[in-house]
Design an enzyme around this catalytic site. Structure first.
Site, PDB file in Angstrom:
ATOM      1  N   PHE A  11       0.897  -1.237  -0.061  1.00 58.80           N
ATOM      2  CA  PHE A  11      -0.072   0.007  -0.029  1.00 58.80           C
ATOM      3  C   PHE A  11       0.760   1.156  -0.064  1.00 58.80           C
ATOM      4  O   PHE A  11       1.727   1.364   1.042  1.00 58.80           O
ATOM      5  CB  PHE A  11      -1.001  -0.028   1.085  1.00 58.80           C
ATOM      6  CG  PHE A  11      -2.057  -0.858   1.258  1.00 58.80           C
ATOM      7  CD1 PHE A  11      -3.167  -0.472   0.657  1.00 58.80           C
ATOM      8  CD2 PHE A  11      -2.026  -1.990   1.883  1.00 58.80           C
ATOM      9  CE1 PHE A  11      -4.549  -1.336   0.625  1.00 58.80           C
ATOM     10  CE2 PHE A  11      -2.997  -3.048   2.125  1.00 58.80           C
ATOM     11  CZ  PHE A  11      -4.012  -2.594   1.423  1.00 58.80           C
ATOM     12  N   ASP A  12       0.510   2.312  -0.839  1.00 59.86           N
ATOM     13  CA  ASP A  12       0.793   3.532  -0.427  1.00 59.86           C
ATOM     14  C   ASP A  12       0.156   4.097   0.386  1.00 59.86           C
ATOM     15  O   ASP A  12      -1.206   3.262   0.675  1.00 59.86           O
ATOM     16  CB  ASP A  12       0.500   4.456  -1.703  1.00 59.86           C
ATOM     17  CG  ASP A  12       0.392   5.893  -1.286  1.00 59.86           C
ATOM     18  OD1 ASP A  12       1.381   6.377  -1.195  1.00 59.86           O
ATOM     19  OD2 ASP A  12      -0.560   6.456  -1.545  1.00 59.86           O
ATOM     20  N   CYS A  13       0.584   4.928   1.345  1.00 60.30           N
ATOM     21  CA  CYS A  13      -0.470   5.242   2.708  1.00 60.30           C
ATOM     22  C   CYS A  13      -1.069   6.491   2.512  1.00 60.30           C
ATOM     23  O   CYS A  13      -2.298   6.741   2.500  1.00 60.30           O
ATOM     24  CB  CYS A  13       0.438   5.410   3.803  1.00 60.30           C
ATOM     25  SG  CYS A  13      -0.309   5.844   5.487  1.00 60.30           S
TER      26      CYS A  13
END
Length: 240
Positions: A11-13
């Site tokens: 994931f990108d956050c």
């Protein structure tokens, strides 16, 4: 192709799990309220994207909170406003208070039952630790810009993550990279040969907001408008 074909979600956050646009827009208000002419939300976010991207390219090893302090200073200069050093530093620290999207925690807790969850984020470790508390899930691995010594969309960040995951017995084919930003995430994911899932949080808005225009549109394998929609699609797969 099915969501259940994968074992790991990377994931990108910020922009995907944490509502960074609302967070930065609120934290910039002390500055934007002093600008002589009215600024639209998207105008503010786009100016931020330009200065942030330029600064990340110029100082790839600088921690994100310190980098944002410089971005704040550059925005003040662009808009003709005087900003104190402490005000710039306060903006850098504001990331720790940026809110999670309302659906992030529940969706992550559901997905944790079926996948290993990994973070690949353009922040420093201390800042992410504060945001992680808002997400309510233990990630199996966390890779930050501070770890990699560079910022996405640099492929160095993806290589660093893949090397880390390889030591855990995870191969590229196991991974579905899940992110909002076409610029920071999907374009390099294409170059790395990673499958990707677009969480199109900005589906009801124009432009690219706090991310740069990626130019030619990258390919993605799945598209949802929220994490809740992604979790629902997975649950429907499980039911057959």
């Amino acid at each position: 192709m099915r969501l259940s074909d994968y074992k790991v979600l990377t994931f990108d956050c910020y922009g995907t799990l944490i509502d960074w646009e609302s967070g930065m827009f609120a934290a910039l208000r002390p500055l934007t309220q002093r600008v002589e002419r009215p600024l639209s939300r998207n105008e503010i976010l786009q100016a931020h994207a330009q200065h942030e991207s330029a600064q990340q390219a110029q100082t790839p090893a600088k921690p994100y909170d310190q980098l944002l302090a410089i971005v704040y200073k550059r925005l003040a200069e662009q808009w003709g406003v005087v900003a104190s050093h402490e005000e710039c530093l306060a903006y850098g620290r504001s990331v720790r208070a940026w809110p999670a999207f309302p659906d992030s925690m529940e969706a992550l807790r559901y997905l944790k039952r079926f996948y290993k969850l990994v973070i690949l984020s353009n922040v420093d470790n201390a800042t992410f630790a504060m945001s992680n508390a808002r997400l309510g899930v233990d990630f199996d691995a966390v890779v930050t810009a501070e770890d990699a010594g560079s910022y996405k969309p640099s492929l160095a960040n993806f290589h660093y993550m893949l090397d880390r995951l390889s030591s855990m017995g995870i191969t590229k084919g196991d991974i579905l990279h899940t992110a909002e930003s076409l610029f920071h995430d999907h374009k390099p994911a294409n170059e790395m040969g990673l499958a990707s899932c677009w969480i199109h949080r900005r589906h009801g808005d124009e432009g690219f907001g706090a991310t740069m225009d990626p130019g030619s549109r990258p390919r993605y394998d799945f598209r949802f408008t929220s994490m809740a929609e992604m979790a629902k699609a997975h649950a429907e797969e499980q039911r057959g």
